[in-house]
Design a protein around this motif. Structure first.
Motif, PDB file in Angstrom:
ATOM      1  N   MET A 280      76.741  19.066  61.316  1.00 29.92           N
ATOM      2  CA  MET A 280      77.181  18.936  62.710  1.00 29.92           C
ATOM      3  C   MET A 280      77.799  20.236  63.208  1.00 29.92           C
ATOM      4  O   MET A 280      77.503  20.686  64.320  1.00 29.92           O
ATOM      5  CB  MET A 280      78.183  17.791  62.845  1.00 29.92           C
ATOM      6  N   LEU A 281      78.655  20.839  62.382  1.00 25.15           N
ATOM      7  CA  LEU A 281      79.291  22.093  62.792  1.00 25.15           C
ATOM      8  C   LEU A 281      78.257  23.173  63.049  1.00 25.15           C
ATOM      9  O   LEU A 281      78.344  23.921  64.037  1.00 25.15           O
ATOM     10  CB  LEU A 281      80.276  22.549  61.712  1.00 25.15           C
ATOM     11  N   GLY A 282      77.267  23.290  62.161  1.00 26.06           N
ATOM     12  CA  GLY A 282      76.244  24.320  62.328  1.00 26.06           C
ATOM     13  C   GLY A 282      75.428  24.129  63.583  1.00 26.06           C
ATOM     14  O   GLY A 282      75.065  25.103  64.265  1.00 26.06           O
ATOM     15  N   SER A 283      75.155  22.885  63.919  1.00 28.12           N
ATOM     16  CA  SER A 283      74.323  22.596  65.092  1.00 28.12           C
ATOM     17  C   SER A 283      75.102  22.659  66.393  1.00 28.12           C
ATOM     18  O   SER A 283      74.513  22.671  67.484  1.00 28.12           O
ATOM     19  CB  SER A 283      73.686  21.205  64.942  1.00 28.12           C
ATOM     20  N   LEU A 284      76.424  22.679  66.315  1.00 23.99           N
ATOM     21  CA  LEU A 284      77.261  22.724  67.518  1.00 23.99           C
ATOM     22  C   LEU A 284      77.908  24.091  67.721  1.00 23.99           C
ATOM     23  O   LEU A 284      78.807  24.231  68.543  1.00 23.99           O
ATOM     24  CB  LEU A 284      78.369  21.669  67.410  1.00 23.99           C
ATOM     25  N   ASN A 285      77.419  25.115  66.997  1.00 24.84           N
ATOM     26  CA  ASN A 285      78.146  26.389  66.963  1.00 24.84           C
ATOM     27  C   ASN A 285      78.332  27.019  68.338  1.00 24.84           C
ATOM     28  O   ASN A 285      79.318  27.677  68.594  1.00 24.84           O
ATOM     29  CB  ASN A 285      77.457  27.376  66.010  1.00 24.84           C
ATOM     30  N   ASP A 286      77.381  26.810  69.253  1.00 22.81           N
ATOM     31  CA  ASP A 286      77.530  27.409  70.589  1.00 22.81           C
ATOM     32  C   ASP A 286      77.445  26.358  71.691  1.00 22.81           C
ATOM     33  O   ASP A 286      77.099  26.660  72.827  1.00 22.81           O
ATOM     34  CB  ASP A 286      76.457  28.490  70.805  1.00 22.81           C
ATOM     35  N   PHE A 287      77.785  25.127  71.335  1.00 20.64           N
ATOM     36  CA  PHE A 287      77.722  24.036  72.315  1.00 20.64           C
ATOM     37  C   PHE A 287      78.820  24.213  73.369  1.00 20.64           C
ATOM     38  O   PHE A 287      79.966  24.524  73.051  1.00 20.64           O
ATOM     39  CB  PHE A 287      77.903  22.691  71.604  1.00 20.64           C
ATOM     40  N   THR A 288      78.455  24.012  74.647  1.00 17.89           N
ATOM     41  CA  THR A 288      79.419  24.088  75.751  1.00 17.89           C
ATOM     42  C   THR A 288      79.271  22.855  76.629  1.00 17.89           C
ATOM     43  O   THR A 288      78.312  22.087  76.497  1.00 17.89           O
ATOM     44  CB  THR A 288      79.187  25.343  76.615  1.00 17.89           C
ATOM     45  N   GLU A 289      80.212  22.700  77.538  1.00 13.48           N
ATOM     46  CA  GLU A 289      80.157  21.548  78.438  1.00 13.48           C
ATOM     47  C   GLU A 289      78.903  21.577  79.311  1.00 13.48           C
ATOM     48  O   GLU A 289      78.422  20.529  79.745  1.00 13.48           O
ATOM     49  CB  GLU A 289      81.415  21.503  79.315  1.00 13.48           C
ATOM     50  N   ALA A 290      78.359  22.755  79.545  1.00 18.82           N
ATOM     51  CA  ALA A 290      77.142  22.868  80.351  1.00 18.82           C
ATOM     52  C   ALA A 290      75.955  22.221  79.658  1.00 18.82           C
ATOM     53  O   ALA A 290      74.956  21.858  80.311  1.00 18.82           O
ATOM     54  CB  ALA A 290      76.842  24.337  80.634  1.00 18.82           C
ATOM     55  N   ASP A 291      76.055  22.078  78.341  1.00 17.61           N
ATOM     56  CA  ASP A 291      74.957  21.470  77.580  1.00 17.61           C
ATOM     57  C   ASP A 291      75.022  19.944  77.585  1.00 17.61           C
ATOM     58  O   ASP A 291      74.080  19.289  77.134  1.00 17.61           O
ATOM     59  CB  ASP A 291      75.005  21.947  76.122  1.00 17.61           C
ATOM     60  N   ARG A 292      76.124  19.377  78.070  1.00 18.11           N
ATOM     61  CA  ARG A 292      76.336  17.937  77.925  1.00 18.11           C
ATOM     62  C   ARG A 292      75.373  17.131  78.788  1.00 18.11           C
ATOM     63  O   ARG A 292      75.092  17.481  79.927  1.00 18.11           O
ATOM     64  CB  ARG A 292      77.775  17.583  78.281  1.00 18.11           C
ATOM     65  N   VAL A 293      74.892  16.033  78.219  1.00 17.58           N
ATOM     66  CA  VAL A 293      73.974  15.126  78.901  1.00 17.58           C
ATOM     67  C   VAL A 293      74.641  13.758  79.006  1.00 17.58           C
ATOM     68  O   VAL A 293      75.252  13.281  78.037  1.00 17.58           O
ATOM     69  CB  VAL A 293      72.638  15.008  78.122  1.00 17.58           C
ATOM     70  N   ALA A 294      74.534  13.124  80.158  1.00 22.40           N
ATOM     71  CA  ALA A 294      75.107  11.797  80.339  1.00 22.40           C
ATOM     72  C   ALA A 294      74.340  10.793  79.494  1.00 22.40           C
ATOM     73  O   ALA A 294      73.120  10.904  79.341  1.00 22.40           O
ATOM     74  CB  ALA A 294      75.052  11.393  81.805  1.00 22.40           C
ATOM     75  N   PRO A 295      75.005   9.797  78.943  1.00 21.83           N
ATOM     76  CA  PRO A 295      74.324   8.808  78.113  1.00 21.83           C
ATOM     77  C   PRO A 295      73.124   8.160  78.783  1.00 21.83           C
ATOM     78  O   PRO A 295      72.115   7.895  78.128  1.00 21.83           O
ATOM     79  CB  PRO A 295      75.428   7.781  77.828  1.00 21.83           C
ATOM     80  N   ALA A 296      73.240   7.925  80.083  1.00 23.57           N
ATOM     81  CA  ALA A 296      72.128   7.266  80.783  1.00 23.57           C
ATOM     82  C   ALA A 296      70.866   8.106  80.780  1.00 23.57           C
ATOM     83  O   ALA A 296      69.754   7.572  80.908  1.00 23.57           O
ATOM     84  CB  ALA A 296      72.548   6.949  82.221  1.00 23.57           C
ATOM     85  N   ASP A 297      71.011   9.414  80.630  1.00 22.32           N
ATOM     86  CA  ASP A 297      69.852  10.309  80.659  1.00 22.32           C
ATOM     87  C   ASP A 297      69.306  10.618  79.268  1.00 22.32           C
ATOM     88  O   ASP A 297      68.352  11.390  79.134  1.00 22.32           O
ATOM     89  CB  ASP A 297      70.236  11.627  81.349  1.00 22.32           C
ATOM     90  N   MET A 298      69.903  10.042  78.256  1.00 21.83           N
ATOM     91  CA  MET A 298      69.511  10.371  76.883  1.00 21.83           C
ATOM     92  C   MET A 298      68.292   9.573  76.435  1.00 21.83           C
ATOM     93  O   MET A 298      68.067   8.447  76.897  1.00 21.83           O
ATOM     94  CB  MET A 298      70.669  10.066  75.922  1.00 21.83           C
TER      95      MET A 298
END
Length: 967
Positions: A707-725
């Motif tokens: 999880m840490l490796g895959s989230l290394n550059d994750f930002t709020e701009a990358d977030r997707v609402a659950p309804a769109d997943m």
């Protein structure tokens, strides 16, 4: 199509995981760094600053400050830490004040051992100096144990623990004792108590342990003196059986069972070494005659007559030593036969030798019929110096071995022809838990709290007596976990005698009372009851500690003008150490600002042995002083055994030392072992078990690392609402919503094993072996797609919940995981509450659909494993199987997802056509069959899928998806 694609290296274009989080934990080296950081940022104090929270008070049962920690300490404190941390993260103000029991025999015994090694006599040392040595010894071990507990990761108010030897604590313990003095429940009585001859003091039940012991057993003749007219024999003996021949000089009666059927038995043949004689007649219980005759080596006997129990009423016997040479008439008294409900037919002869000074049943019978008490046995278990024949002989020698008293008595019985038989018996026998030496029941003047006398304190809501209040508390005020604890302590308190408060030792809080000279304990003025004097004692203890009681002129100082000191003797016994720890509810819960406002804890947590120890004494003490139990809940754990289920002991070499586990594996492995055990039963631990725990830890650590490796550059701009997943991501959210309930309810119910198992199975089965395995492709190979952003959003949600849910258990590792993403100063996972998980994430319909999809996937992956095992393929991406599905609904569900991605194949064909006979099937999944086919096309040099379109795009040797990602 490109002719040669092998030379193209697209590795740098992949979104491969990046993290500094190491695969190897290095816990033994790293954990001290986090401990230092927690101390530096003051986590415990910062948590106390959170306002508006409901307090949760787990009151710490104090360990003795007299040695390094053992595995039982570690289990106990880690369980407490799980509770404190989880309750805090559930939104409570979970305070934890660690404490130590500093008085009493265990510490005093250590100083005595030191004196013996130095050739010093404790009795020649000034009592205050001796007490100061005990205090210094305890202080040293408090500091050592504190650091050892902290190393395990136990959170709490370590700078300000409670100690029973603190001046304020000693003052309150005395104050609580004086409540018994003032409310009329304190009295001095002379009755048999369990006595340690080696330590020369009375012992509480909790200070006694039972071990196999080989005792002498004797069958003894008592000759009738009068009252035998109802029995049809002129010459017979009443035979008793005992495993304590040394008590015969103290015999004052013989008890019979009113409902037992007796008979006269004539000896007709004996073994050559038997003490019985041919022709003699003995009176025995009919049901026990055979076993008695066998025990005394009588080879043949016959019944002469039946004897009814009521024929024994009024019979008088002669003591076995009556008329003995050199006895000086000591035993020339009558021995009455008395009815006793405690006489059974389980063993013995049907008659019970009664020595009121040396057994509780005997004592109670003595009270009922006015039998005299004897004072033949002194504090070191030797007979009094002027006792004829046996003067000065020891029952137990100072080194704990058997003295000559038993054998001397057996010989004397033989001399007086009272010995009917003798043998040895191996049985469970009480021993002092400190000296490991056998104990005896001995009549001594002691101070007691009467538990069936009305307590005159106006706190009668739950009963008028201590026993009534305790039993009501057990049933109405306390939640017992497990519930069996209720039955255990209820039966103990229901049947227990008065509480022995006094000990004949030096290190402890003295019984702060005075007795009037030349008066008897039954005199109303025997005890001085004066509030002003009591207050001055308390003030002196607060200022100088309990040592002041032993200083010259103390009595005169506290008496002032309220009483004449010449009229009273000062008591110098010390309180039972269980009274000290039983009083902690007052000086910890009631008096400290970080205690409980009402002086009642939410929870007491200790081992099952504390039903007769701390839970028990705390219950009695509080019911005598505040009218009810000092706790709302009691949680108990079992004992720790080795891998074979054997009790640990140094002699067997099977002990596990917590520090050694920490040095090799780290404290989190020890904590994880606790989480994986059913602590309500006895637990096992050993090298193999610890290695298994370490393996579980590694699997969980790899999950967090992914999880840490895959989230290394994750930002709020990358977030997707659950309804769109996509559905798979929404299924993960559904599982999190389910787990949120499991975790919160589990922690609230103290079910740490259930919490960890649920989280571990989720992390390793649902995530690592399913979700992560499937989504690696999108995470590594996709460009900025909705799929990849949705997957990373879910990983972020997973991260927040798994790290916090696991933080109470893996305190160090989850801190390390958290700090990999939250590097700001002062950050800590232990400052965070469990995250709210929206209930709308629950989607049972979606979960049912995906349960069906996963069943079909299991058949596909199993079929591919056969091909891999047979070396037909090397990886699942080389396959494009045909999947035959009979159920139309399941088939329709499969067609709504990209099933080849779920199966990690390059292609897949779904059909409801009948499957050929050679198709692969799994017995537990009906209606699904798989026909293996190889994937057609070329291997994409970026994602490794084998697809027909590889090599037809802008970038060499890639598929359409990878070509788009490359731009």
């Amino acid at each position: 199509m490109c002719a040669d694609t092998t030379a193209v290296d697209y590795k740098d274009t992949l979104n491969l995981p990046e993290t500094d989080f190491p695969m190897r934990a290095g816990l033994p080296q790293r954990e001290p760094e986090w401990l230092a950081r927690w101390a530096e940022i003051g986590i415990y104090d910062r948590l106390r600053e959170k306002e508006g929270r409901t307090p949760f008070i787990l009151h710490d049962g104090p360990p003795y400050a007299n040695g390094h920690l053992h595995i039982g300490h570690a289990l106990n404190k880690v369980l407490k830490d799980f509770i404190v941390r989880s309750q805090q993260m559930l939104g409570k103000d979970a305070r934890y004040v660690p404490g130590w029991d500093c008085h009493g025999l265990p510490i005093e015994w250590k100083i005595e051992e030191k004196y013996r090694a130095e050739g010093k006599n404790k009795d020649e040392v000034n009592v205050v100096d001796f007490r100061q040595e005990c205090r210094k010894f305890a202080e040293g071990w408090v500091d050592i144990q504190r650091e050892e507990f902290k190393r395990i990761g136990i959170t709490g108010n370590w700078p300000q623990p409670y100690l029973t030897m603190d001046f304020h604590a000693e003052r309150v313990i005395a104050e609580e004792f004086m409540k018994f003095l003032m409310n009329g429940t304190l009295y001095q009585g002379s009755k048999p108590v369990m006595w340690s001859p080696v330590e020369k003091t009375a012992l509480a039940e909790a200070e006694v342990e039972y071990h196999d012991h080989t005792s002498h057993q004797v069958w003894v003749r008592f000759k009738p003196v009068s009252g035998g007219e109802k029995i049809s024999s002129e010459d017979f003996s009443v035979v008793i059986w005992t495993t304590t021949p040394w008590t015969i000089p103290q015999n004052r009666a013989v008890a019979f069972g009113p409902t037992i059927e007796y008979g006269l038995y004539k000896v007709t043949e004996v073994h050559e070494h038997s003490a019985a004689t041919v022709g003699e007649v003995v009176l025995l219980a009919n049901s026990l005659a055979e076993s008695v005759m066998q025990g005394v080596r009588v080879t043949a006997f016959e019944k002469v007559a039946d004897v009814a129990a009521d024929a024994l009423e009024g019979m008088v016997l002669a003591h076995p030593y009556r008329g003995a040479e050199d006895a000086n008439g000591e035993w020339d008294y009558d021995v009455p036969m008395l009815p006793g409900d405690h006489v059974t037919e389980e063993a013995g002869t049907g008659f019970v030798h009664t020595a009121p000074s040396h057994g509780d049943d005997d004592y109670q019978l003595g009270l009922k019929f006015g039998l005299p008490m004897t004072y033949n046995v002194t504090e070191d278990s030797s007979y009094r110096k002027d006792l004829p024949i046996f003067a000065g002989m020891h029952i137990i020698l100072p080194d704990g071995k058997e003295g000559p008293a038993n054998v001397a008595n057996i010989k004397q019985m033989a001399y007086t022809k009272a010995l009917f038989g003798k043998a040895k018996l191996k049985h469970s026998y009480p021993h002092s838990w400190r000296s490991k030496a056998p104990v005896i029941y001995r009549n001594t003047p002691q101070w007691f709290a009467a538990i069936d006398k009305d307590v005159n304190d106006g706190q009668d809501t739950y009963g008028k007596t201590i026993r009534e209040r305790a039993l009501t508390s057990i049933d109405k005020l306390v939640k017992w976990t497990p519930q069996t604890g209720r039955n255990r302590i209820y039966s103990m308190i229901e049947a227990r005698p008065d509480w022995v408060l006094s000990r004949q030792r030096a290190w402890g809080v003295p019984l702060t009372c005075f007795v009037k000279k030349d008066t008897l304990p039954t005199d109303p003025d025997f005890l001085l009851r004066n509030e002003a004097i009591n207050a001055r004692i308390c003030e002196a203890f607060e200022a100088e500690g309990a040592d002041v009681w032993y200083t010259e002129g103390f009595k005169e100082k506290v008496f002032g003008s309220d009483a004449n000191p010449e009229d009273y003797n000062q008591v110098f016994d010390v309180l039972d150490v269980w009274f000290d720890s039983g009083s902690t509810h007052s000086f910890v819960l009631r008096d400290r600002p970080d205690g409980a406002a009402d002086g009642i804890a939410d929870l007491y947590l200790e081992g099952t042995d504390q039903h007769r120890g701390w839970f028990h004494s705390s219950m009695l003490q509080a019911c005598g002083t505040k009218g009810r139990a000092p706790y709302k809940g009691v949680l108990t754990h079992g004992f720790t055994l080795d891998e074979k289920g054997m009790k640990m002991s140094k002699s067997l070499g099977n002990t596990i030392v917590p520090q050694e586990v920490i040095d090799q594996y780290g404290a989190d492995i020890l904590r994880l072992w606790v989480a994986q055990t059913d602590y309500t039963a006895d637990q096992r631990i050993g090298d193999k078990i610890i290695k298994g725990v370490a393996d579980s830890y590694r699997r969980l650590r790899n999950t967090m690392r992914f999880m840490l490796g895959s989230l290394n550059d994750f930002t709020e701009a990358d977030r997707v609402a659950p309804a769109d997943m996509p559905e798979l991501e929404r299924w993960v959210l559904h599982r999190l919503a389910e787990l949120d309930k499991v975790v919160r309810e589990g922690y609230s119910a103290y079910d740490f094993q259930g919490v960890f198992q649920a989280l571990f199975n989720f992390a390793t089965v649902d995530l690592s072996a399913f979700y992560f395995d499937i989504r690696k492709d999108a995470l590594y190979c996709d460009g900025d797609t909705l799929q990849r952003r949705a997957s990373r959003t879910v990983l972020d949600i997973l991260f927040k919940r798994l790290t916090t849910w696991l933080a109470p258990i893996l305190a160090f590792t989850m801190e390390e995981v958290w700090l990999e993403r939250h590097k700001d100063e002062g950050a800590s996972v232990h400052l965070v509450d469990f995250f709210d998980t929206p209930s709308e994430w629950l989607d049972p319909e979606l979960a049912a659909k995906w349960a069906a999809i996963r069943k079909v996937r299991r058949v596909v992956t199993a079929a591919l494993e056969v091909q891999r095992r047979d070396k037909v393929i090397g990886a699942s991406l080389e396959a494009a199987p045909v999947v035959h599905v009979e159920d139309a609904g399941t088939l329709a569900a499969l067609k709504t997802v990209t099933f080849e991605d779920l199966c990690i194949t390059s292609g897949i064909e779904l059909t409801n056509d009948a499957a050929p006979a050679e198709a692969y099937r799994m017995g537990e999944v009906e209606g699904v069959a798989v026909v293996f086919e190889k994937a057609e096309g070329e291997k994409c040099q970026r994602c490794w899928k084998i697809l027909p379109d590889v090599g037809t795009h802008k970038h060499e040797g890639v598929c359409a998806r990878c070509d788009a990602a490359l731009g």
